[in-house]
Write a protein that holds these residues in place. Structure first.
Motif, PDB file in Angstrom:
ATOM      1  N   UNK A   3      70.723 112.667 -34.957  1.00  0.00           N
ATOM      2  CA  UNK A   3      71.765 113.659 -34.690  1.00  0.00           C
ATOM      3  C   UNK A   3      72.865 113.047 -33.825  1.00  0.00           C
ATOM      4  N   UNK A   4      74.117 113.326 -34.190  1.00  0.00           N
ATOM      5  CA  UNK A   4      75.311 112.831 -33.493  1.00  0.00           C
ATOM      6  C   UNK A   4      75.551 111.331 -33.696  1.00  0.00           C
ATOM      7  N   UNK A   5      74.819 110.715 -34.627  1.00  0.00           N
ATOM      8  CA  UNK A   5      75.045 109.312 -34.959  1.00  0.00           C
ATOM      9  C   UNK A   5      75.869 109.226 -36.246  1.00  0.00           C
ATOM     10  N   UNK A   6      76.881 108.366 -36.228  1.00  0.00           N
ATOM     11  CA  UNK A   6      77.736 108.174 -37.407  1.00  0.00           C
ATOM     12  C   UNK A   6      77.441 106.812 -38.020  1.00  0.00           C
ATOM     13  N   UNK A   7      77.121 106.834 -39.296  1.00  0.00           N
ATOM     14  CA  UNK A   7      76.806 105.604 -40.026  1.00  0.00           C
ATOM     15  C   UNK A   7      77.829 105.438 -41.143  1.00  0.00           C
ATOM     16  N   UNK A   8      78.498 104.304 -41.151  1.00  0.00           N
ATOM     17  CA  UNK A   8      79.372 103.964 -42.270  1.00  0.00           C
ATOM     18  C   UNK A   8      78.556 103.089 -43.208  1.00  0.00           C
ATOM     19  N   UNK A   9      78.413 103.520 -44.433  1.00  0.00           N
ATOM     20  CA  UNK A   9      77.586 102.817 -45.404  1.00  0.00           C
ATOM     21  C   UNK A   9      78.463 102.217 -46.487  1.00  0.00           C
ATOM     22  N   UNK A  22      69.531 107.128 -52.313  1.00  0.00           N
ATOM     23  CA  UNK A  22      68.348 107.579 -51.595  1.00  0.00           C
ATOM     24  C   UNK A  22      68.480 107.303 -50.099  1.00  0.00           C
ATOM     25  N   UNK A  23      69.088 106.168 -49.751  1.00  0.00           N
ATOM     26  CA  UNK A  23      69.308 105.834 -48.339  1.00  0.00           C
ATOM     27  C   UNK A  23      70.192 106.895 -47.685  1.00  0.00           C
ATOM     28  N   UNK A  24      71.284 107.257 -48.351  1.00  0.00           N
ATOM     29  CA  UNK A  24      72.189 108.284 -47.813  1.00  0.00           C
ATOM     30  C   UNK A  24      71.447 109.600 -47.627  1.00  0.00           C
ATOM     31  N   UNK A  25      70.666 109.986 -48.631  1.00  0.00           N
ATOM     32  CA  UNK A  25      69.925 111.247 -48.559  1.00  0.00           C
ATOM     33  C   UNK A  25      68.959 111.252 -47.381  1.00  0.00           C
ATOM     34  N   UNK A  26      68.233 110.155 -47.189  1.00  0.00           N
ATOM     35  CA  UNK A  26      67.265 110.082 -46.089  1.00  0.00           C
ATOM     36  C   UNK A  26      67.969 110.091 -44.730  1.00  0.00           C
ATOM     37  N   UNK A  27      69.096 109.421 -44.627  1.00  0.00           N
ATOM     38  CA  UNK A  27      69.836 109.407 -43.364  1.00  0.00           C
ATOM     39  C   UNK A  27      70.368 110.796 -43.024  1.00  0.00           C
ATOM     40  N   UNK A  28      70.826 111.507 -44.032  1.00  0.00           N
ATOM     41  CA  UNK A  28      71.324 112.873 -43.814  1.00  0.00           C
ATOM     42  C   UNK A  28      70.201 113.789 -43.335  1.00  0.00           C
ATOM     43  N   UNK A  29      69.006 113.616 -43.917  1.00  0.00           N
ATOM     44  CA  UNK A  29      67.876 114.451 -43.517  1.00  0.00           C
ATOM     45  C   UNK A  29      67.481 114.203 -42.063  1.00  0.00           C
ATOM     46  N   UNK A  30      67.803 113.022 -41.557  1.00  0.00           N
ATOM     47  CA  UNK A  30      67.515 112.695 -40.161  1.00  0.00           C
ATOM     48  C   UNK A  30      68.649 113.109 -39.229  1.00  0.00           C
ATOM     49  N   UNK A  31      69.681 113.745 -39.799  1.00  0.00           N
ATOM     50  CA  UNK A  31      70.750 114.298 -38.974  1.00  0.00           C
ATOM     51  C   UNK A  31      71.982 113.433 -38.828  1.00  0.00           C
ATOM     52  N   UNK A  33      75.552 111.525 -39.576  1.00  0.00           N
ATOM     53  CA  UNK A  33      76.816 111.750 -40.266  1.00  0.00           C
ATOM     54  C   UNK A  33      77.131 110.469 -41.028  1.00  0.00           C
ATOM     55  N   UNK A  34      77.157 110.525 -42.354  1.00  0.00           N
ATOM     56  CA  UNK A  34      77.282 109.319 -43.177  1.00  0.00           C
ATOM     57  C   UNK A  34      78.615 109.313 -43.917  1.00  0.00           C
ATOM     58  N   UNK A  35      79.367 108.216 -43.754  1.00  0.00           N
ATOM     59  CA  UNK A  35      80.607 108.004 -44.498  1.00  0.00           C
ATOM     60  C   UNK A  35      80.397 106.804 -45.424  1.00  0.00           C
ATOM     61  N   UNK A  36      80.705 106.974 -46.690  1.00  0.00           N
ATOM     62  CA  UNK A  36      80.452 105.922 -47.678  1.00  0.00           C
ATOM     63  C   UNK A  36      81.759 105.260 -48.098  1.00  0.00           C
ATOM     64  N   UNK A  37      81.731 103.925 -48.086  1.00  0.00           N
ATOM     65  CA  UNK A  37      82.835 103.125 -48.631  1.00  0.00           C
ATOM     66  C   UNK A  37      82.279 102.360 -49.825  1.00  0.00           C
ATOM     67  N   UNK A  38      82.962 102.447 -50.966  1.00  0.00           N
ATOM     68  CA  UNK A  38      82.500 101.765 -52.171  1.00  0.00           C
ATOM     69  C   UNK A  38      83.513 100.705 -52.596  1.00  0.00           C
TER      70      UNK A  38
END
Length: 399
Positions: A3-9, A22-31, A33-38
């Motif tokens: 919670x309150x952690x921001x991860x740029x993936x 699946x990584x994004x989904x699991x990180x979200x379930x742990x609270x 905030x995920x931003x994805x760059x492709x």
């Protein structure tokens, strides 16, 4: 947990890109905030909409697309990140980062961030083992970038070998460890010995002991998680080395272990001697297999160097931690080793206690310092024991 952690993936262009979902989904379930760059290549494998739905944040893939906010995109994401994660990382992306090339949104944001960067490579075995790729990885490790080693197995191309993206569970566990573990040993250089040594009799026979290396490997793994630069010198084991070691040095004999420790002594502030080193070696080595006969075989033994004793003479202001695995007179034997080997403290365990011997995942220890103070601990997992030891080392480092 996050919670309150921001991860740029960051997602680069490989077939393993689907596992990043699946990584994004699991990180979200742990609270988190995920931003994805492709990268442009990655969108050929997975739709940005998939990541957008899973992360609940819009996905960036084009440096020159119309901005959705008035922030400078790559700078904004770089500043937000508590951790920058790249899953999967291709040889191309690793090469660009290692050589300072920032020609897309992913590599540009990497260059702009001050967050820890964790990279999970995935590629064909021959590509992964290519000396240029390995050089790029080693260069980045030297700059503090962390890597999650790929697995071995059948690859998408049909080949079998190392290069398969590590599992989403392992990747997420590493993220959790980095973001929740106290980095109180950051920048400290620690050398750890682990496992048994092997003393050759002839080409097919040798003397060794029952050490599995689990205790030393646990200390190394926990020290890395707490930010230390760890050199692990290991005898023969069946264990996989912990992720993100500074150095992993494989040896066989006590002499080889001694030489490896001395060679790396100057750059390390802490030496942890958890290996079970053979006290003796065959006096004479036969380069041919010794044949069975009707007579008894007599093998004369010479003493090996006592590595902790020798390092104790060279330690200067370094911290030296020893181990005493005994079957009798535990305290008396351990105290004798402290004085004789110039140890700062010793970790003692009684091998006759259930859950404290070789090859198990737990240990029951007593620590004894140079002043003779004894602290007893209950049966714990070896990772917990490792942190007890590292906590005591941290106190000594702070003095």
């Amino acid at each position: 947990m996050l919670k309150n952690k921001t991860i740029v993936l960051g997602v680069s262009g490989g077939i393993a890109a689907y596992k990043a979902c699946d990584v994004v989904s699991k990180l979200k379930k742990l609270g988190a905030n995920v931003h994805v760059i492709m990268t442009k290549s990655s969108v050929e494998f997975v739709s940005p909409l998939t990541f957008q739905s899973l992360s609940q944040n819009y996905v960036v893939s084009d440096m020159f697309e119309e901005p959705r906010t008035w922030e400078v995109e790559h700078i904004s994401l770089a500043k937000k990140a508590d951790l920058f994660l790249i899953v999967p990382a291709t040889a191309n992306v690793i090469g660009k980062i290692a050589n300072g090339i920032s020609d897309d949104m992913l590599t540009t944001t990497v260059m702009a961030t001050k967050a820890p960067i964790l990279i999970a490579p995935a590629m064909n075995t021959n590509m992964y083992e290519n000396p240029i790729v390995q050089r790029n990885i080693e260069n980045l490790k030297g700059l503090g970038y962390r890597f999650i080693e790929p697995d071995s197995g059948r690859l998408a191309c049909g080949d079998t070998g190392k290069g398969k993206l590590s599992t989403p569970e392992v990747i997420v566990d590493e993220v959790v460890s980095l973001l929740t573990k106290n980095q109180d040993l950051k920048g400290k250089n620690i050398i750890i010995t682990a496992g048994p040594t092997l003393e050759k009799i002839d080409p097919v026979r040798y003397l060794t002991n029952r050490s599995s290396g689990k205790m030393g490997y646990a200390i190394a793994g926990e020290a890395v998680k707490r930010g230390a630069n760890v050199t692990l010198v290991s005898g023969p084991t069946k264990l996989n080395p912990p992720q993100n070691l500074k150095k992993f040095i494989q040896i066989e004999s006590a002499q080889e272990m001694y030489e490896a420790v001395v060679r790396n002594l100057e750059e390390n502030q802490v030496i942890i001697k958890s290996a079970a080193v053979a006290d003796y070696k065959p006096k004479d080595y036969s380069d041919k297999k010794i044949k069975k006969s009707d007579d008894d075989l007599v093998i004369r033994l010479d003493r090996n160097k006592d590595i902790a004793y020798e390092i104790g003479k060279l330690k200067e202001n370094r911290i030296l931690v020893g181990f005493a695995a005994e079957t009798n007179d535990l305290i008396e034997n351990a105290k004798g080793k402290i004085k004789r080997k110039n140890l700062d403290f010793i970790v003692a365990n009684d091998l006759t206690q259930e859950g404290a011997g070789f090859g198990v995942d737990t240990n029951i220890i007593k620590t004894i310092d140079a002043q003779g103070n004894i602290t007893e601990y209950p049966k714990m997992k070896k990772e917990e024991v490792a942190n007890v030891i590292l906590d005591k080392i941290k106190v000594l480092l702070d003095k």
